[in-house]
Write a protein that holds these residues in place. Sequence first.
Motif, PDB file in Angstrom:
ATOM      1  N   VAL A  22      29.485 -47.607  21.877  1.00 46.06           N
ATOM      2  CA  VAL A  22      28.499 -47.855  22.923  1.00 46.06           C
ATOM      3  C   VAL A  22      27.425 -46.778  22.878  1.00 46.06           C
ATOM      4  CG1 VAL A  22      28.122 -47.912  25.420  1.00 46.06           C
ATOM      5  CG2 VAL A  22      30.073 -49.125  24.423  1.00 46.06           C
ATOM      6  N   ARG A  37      26.885 -52.613  26.530  1.00 49.18           N
ATOM      7  CA  ARG A  37      28.123 -53.368  26.768  1.00 49.18           C
ATOM      8  C   ARG A  37      27.849 -54.872  26.771  1.00 49.18           C
ATOM      9  NH1 ARG A  37      28.960 -49.226  30.803  1.00 49.18           N
ATOM     10  NH2 ARG A  37      30.496 -47.683  30.096  1.00 49.18           N
ATOM     11  N   ARG A  51      35.940 -56.347  19.841  1.00 49.25           N
ATOM     12  CA  ARG A  51      35.744 -55.230  20.753  1.00 49.25           C
ATOM     13  C   ARG A  51      36.866 -54.215  20.603  1.00 49.25           C
ATOM     14  NH1 ARG A  51      34.568 -57.271  26.749  1.00 49.25           N
ATOM     15  NH2 ARG A  51      34.111 -55.066  27.043  1.00 49.25           N
TER      16      ARG A  51
END
Length: 259
Positions: A22, A37, A51
């Motif tokens: 991120v 996100r 993820r």
Amino acid sequence: MYQEERLLAILQFLKANKRISVEQICSLFQVSRDTARRDIVKLEEEKAIVRTRGGAILPTSNHAIKNYSSRLKMVSEEKHVIGQKAASLIYPHDRVILDASTTVQACAEHLGHIDCTIITNSINQAEVLSSKSKVNIQLLGGKLHKEHRFLYGASVLEKLTEYHVDKAFIGVVGISEKGLTIAHEEDGGVKRKMMQQADQVIVLADHTKLGITDFYRFAGLEDIDLLITDKTPPKPFRELLSKYNVELLTPDEDIEGDD
């Protein structure tokens, strides 16, 4: 930068670096953590990434290539607009090679009733073109790959050496810094020979093929002249094309320069 462009750039980064956090998304694209996100969630929904805690990785990429009939049922709007743009580059009296990909078949479907000669190893495309009254069709004879509907083998390669054409339209499973790749060696060998017989080599690939490397490499980026795709690729991919003097054409634009 629009989200769509950012998502493509994230995938390019993942293909080069295997994982992304991120924090890296925030730094690379100057966006907030919430935006980063949301990008990861969007890519996960599209099954483009997996993820992880704090970021994402690429999924295992090995997959079976669906047979030709199945792929035809899944021909996307992107392939249709690419095919329409490609067909607009075929002029009266042109001599053209069309390979056996579904994206190139979209080109055949959009071709008008113009006086030209088409050479192909695709039995499906020969059928499509048979409805075009002025098109002269040369169907390459050889061994039939029943599942993927193309003709291949020594007789196809030998016959191709007898032709010299203005343009060859080639489909791929992947186009990346490693070159042009396809799932089947038999298909790749024919594509390579088709490219060698043409003054201009035009690759047709929707945006999902960009940055992808598949099983069999049949040509390098230096072997192609023009790429037609459905949307403008991220800057790193455009720079890669520029490095190899490959021009870029999207359906809503003229041939693009390096800027």
